[in-house]
Design a protein around this motif. Structure first.
Motif, PDB file in Angstrom:
ATOM      1  N   LEU A  65      57.953  51.167  23.959  1.00 49.87           N
ATOM      2  CA  LEU A  65      56.815  50.244  24.030  1.00 49.87           C
ATOM      3  C   LEU A  65      56.297  50.078  25.454  1.00 49.87           C
ATOM      4  O   LEU A  65      55.102  49.853  25.667  1.00 49.87           O
ATOM      5  N   ALA A  66      57.186  50.185  26.437  1.00 46.03           N
ATOM      6  CA  ALA A  66      56.785  50.035  27.833  1.00 46.03           C
ATOM      7  C   ALA A  66      56.189  51.313  28.410  1.00 46.03           C
ATOM      8  O   ALA A  66      55.517  51.274  29.450  1.00 46.03           O
ATOM      9  N   THR A 123      58.169  42.120  23.620  1.00 47.80           N
ATOM     10  CA  THR A 123      56.908  42.327  24.317  1.00 47.80           C
ATOM     11  C   THR A 123      55.863  41.421  23.668  1.00 47.80           C
ATOM     12  O   THR A 123      55.859  41.249  22.448  1.00 47.80           O
ATOM     13  N   ASP A 124      55.019  40.842  24.489  1.00 49.65           N
ATOM     14  CA  ASP A 124      53.865  40.072  24.017  1.00 49.65           C
ATOM     15  C   ASP A 124      52.644  40.576  24.762  1.00 49.65           C
ATOM     16  O   ASP A 124      52.755  41.005  25.908  1.00 49.65           O
ATOM     17  N   TRP A 125      51.478  40.514  24.133  1.00 47.94           N
ATOM     18  CA  TRP A 125      50.270  40.889  24.860  1.00 47.94           C
ATOM     19  C   TRP A 125      49.087  40.005  24.470  1.00 47.94           C
ATOM     20  O   TRP A 125      49.040  39.439  23.378  1.00 47.94           O
ATOM     21  N   ILE A 126      48.178  39.900  25.428  1.00 37.83           N
ATOM     22  CA  ILE A 126      46.950  39.139  25.268  1.00 37.83           C
ATOM     23  C   ILE A 126      45.805  39.958  25.853  1.00 37.83           C
ATOM     24  O   ILE A 126      46.034  40.855  26.667  1.00 37.83           O
ATOM     25  N   PRO A 127      44.566  39.668  25.451  1.00 43.63           N
ATOM     26  CA  PRO A 127      43.435  40.433  25.999  1.00 43.63           C
ATOM     27  C   PRO A 127      43.322  40.273  27.515  1.00 43.63           C
ATOM     28  O   PRO A 127      43.600  39.207  28.066  1.00 43.63           O
ATOM     29  N   ASN A 145      42.692  40.641  20.350  1.00 42.74           N
ATOM     30  CA  ASN A 145      43.822  41.583  20.324  1.00 42.74           C
ATOM     31  C   ASN A 145      45.043  40.920  20.944  1.00 42.74           C
ATOM     32  O   ASN A 145      45.203  40.896  22.164  1.00 42.74           O
ATOM     33  N   ASP A 146      45.898  40.349  20.125  1.00 39.89           N
ATOM     34  CA  ASP A 146      47.149  39.788  20.620  1.00 39.89           C
ATOM     35  C   ASP A 146      48.260  40.089  19.623  1.00 39.89           C
ATOM     36  O   ASP A 146      48.012  40.300  18.434  1.00 39.89           O
ATOM     37  N   GLY A 147      49.474  40.138  20.127  1.00 34.49           N
ATOM     38  CA  GLY A 147      50.593  40.450  19.245  1.00 34.49           C
ATOM     39  C   GLY A 147      51.905  40.481  19.993  1.00 34.49           C
ATOM     40  O   GLY A 147      51.998  40.069  21.156  1.00 34.49           O
ATOM     41  N   SER A 148      52.921  41.001  19.314  1.00 33.70           N
ATOM     42  CA  SER A 148      54.255  41.045  19.915  1.00 33.70           C
ATOM     43  C   SER A 148      55.159  41.997  19.133  1.00 33.70           C
ATOM     44  O   SER A 148      54.888  42.326  17.973  1.00 33.70           O
ATOM     45  N   TRP A 149      56.212  42.450  19.804  1.00 34.98           N
ATOM     46  CA  TRP A 149      57.340  43.133  19.185  1.00 34.98           C
ATOM     47  C   TRP A 149      58.588  42.327  19.540  1.00 34.98           C
ATOM     48  O   TRP A 149      58.822  42.039  20.721  1.00 34.98           O
ATOM     49  N   THR A 150      59.383  41.975  18.551  1.00 32.88           N
ATOM     50  CA  THR A 150      60.652  41.269  18.762  1.00 32.88           C
ATOM     51  C   THR A 150      61.773  42.164  18.264  1.00 32.88           C
ATOM     52  O   THR A 150      61.783  42.564  17.085  1.00 32.88           O
ATOM     53  N   ILE A 151      62.714  42.484  19.145  1.00 37.76           N
ATOM     54  CA  ILE A 151      63.717  43.521  18.868  1.00 37.76           C
ATOM     55  C   ILE A 151      65.111  42.898  18.973  1.00 37.76           C
ATOM     56  O   ILE A 151      65.568  42.560  20.068  1.00 37.76           O
ATOM     57  N   SER A 160      68.427  48.344  15.719  1.00 41.34           N
ATOM     58  CA  SER A 160      67.563  47.201  16.000  1.00 41.34           C
ATOM     59  C   SER A 160      66.884  46.705  14.732  1.00 41.34           C
ATOM     60  O   SER A 160      66.424  47.500  13.897  1.00 41.34           O
ATOM     61  N   ASP A 161      66.815  45.391  14.619  1.00 36.17           N
ATOM     62  CA  ASP A 161      65.981  44.739  13.608  1.00 36.17           C
ATOM     63  C   ASP A 161      64.696  44.329  14.329  1.00 36.17           C
ATOM     64  O   ASP A 161      64.737  43.539  15.273  1.00 36.17           O
ATOM     65  N   VAL A 162      63.565  44.866  13.889  1.00 31.30           N
ATOM     66  CA  VAL A 162      62.329  44.757  14.662  1.00 31.30           C
ATOM     67  C   VAL A 162      61.231  44.077  13.855  1.00 31.30           C
ATOM     68  O   VAL A 162      61.026  44.394  12.674  1.00 31.30           O
ATOM     69  N   VAL A 163      60.531  43.156  14.497  1.00 33.79           N
ATOM     70  CA  VAL A 163      59.359  42.512  13.913  1.00 33.79           C
ATOM     71  C   VAL A 163      58.155  42.820  14.804  1.00 33.79           C
ATOM     72  O   VAL A 163      58.176  42.542  16.002  1.00 33.79           O
ATOM     73  N   TYR A 164      57.134  43.400  14.201  1.00 34.80           N
ATOM     74  CA  TYR A 164      55.886  43.726  14.895  1.00 34.80           C
ATOM     75  C   TYR A 164      54.793  42.817  14.350  1.00 34.80           C
ATOM     76  O   TYR A 164      54.514  42.810  13.146  1.00 34.80           O
TER      77      TYR A 164
END
Length: 213
Positions: A65-66, A123-127, A145-151, A160-164
């Motif tokens: 992701l990075a 990871t989190d992101w914002i415009p 456009n905002d969201g996140s991945w939680t790992i 990994s248990d992942v939530v997108y």
């Protein structure tokens, strides 16, 4: 027929059939081995959350992701993926995507990498379109456009248990219901792309991309 009507018909034809258990403001479904949750947001397009397992350690998933410069190789429909700058655990990404049956979209987001108790990486992101280059003719600038991945580590950190989570409106003249229909397919597809990359030889020796601040 107007172009967006043709697009609506095409999306309905190519999108996989999904059965939802209806709840107020929420819908749930399965997409192959992934669980998908759609949450209505008043005045906007719906937010989509996908949860599933990735057979790679959390730090390897976060490394995928990075590695934003590689998105054009690892993420679906990505034409351009460029790190604008990085400061510690903050990454500014400019991207151009070429979705099927619609014109190109571009955007810039600020991504924040972090670690939470229990070895949970995120990871989190914002415009951040103020960091984007000037708008191009024929390319729609995405504003929402905002969201996140939680790992979360499982199996002793071997998997990994992942939530997108993603809340994105591609803009233009696309009706909300078409965007919601398309996102229910594209978000699981992005999850599968990250899973494929995280379990590939390319990232076999990847380490955590978190900077020591």
């Amino acid at each position: 027929m107007k172009r967006h009507v043709l697009l609506a018909i095409a999306l309905l034809l190519i999108a996989p059939s999904t059965s939802f258990a209806m709840r107020p403001g929420e819908r749930k479904a399965k997409h192959d081995d992934l669980s998908v949750e759609v949450r209505e947001i008043p005045g906007s397009v719906a937010e989509v959350r996908v949860r599933g397992r990735i057979d790679a350690p959390p730090e390897r998933v976060l490394a995928v992701l990075a590695d934003v410069d590689a998105y054009k190789e690892t993420m679906p429909h990505t034409d351009v993926s460029q790190m604008v700058k990085r400061e510690g655990n903050h990454i500014w990404l400019y991207s151009v995507v070429d979705p099927p049956l619609a014109s190109k979209r571009d955007y810039c987001v600020e991504i924040t990498l972090s670690e939470e108790p229990g070895g949970v990486l995120k990871t989190d992101w914002i415009p951040a379109n103020d960091m984007a280059p000037p708008e191009k003719k024929g390319v729609v600038r995405v504003q929402v456009n905002d969201g996140s991945w939680t790992i979360r580590p499982v199996d002793g950190g071997k998997a990994s248990d992942v939530v997108y989570r993603l809340h994105v409106d591609p803009g233009g003249d696309l009706p909300k219901w078409i965007v919601d229909k398309a996102n229910r397919t594209s978000v699981p597809d992005a999850f599968k792309a990250v899973r494929k990359a995280a379990t590939s030889k390319r990232y076999a020796n990847a380490t955590s991309p978190l900077a020591q601040e």
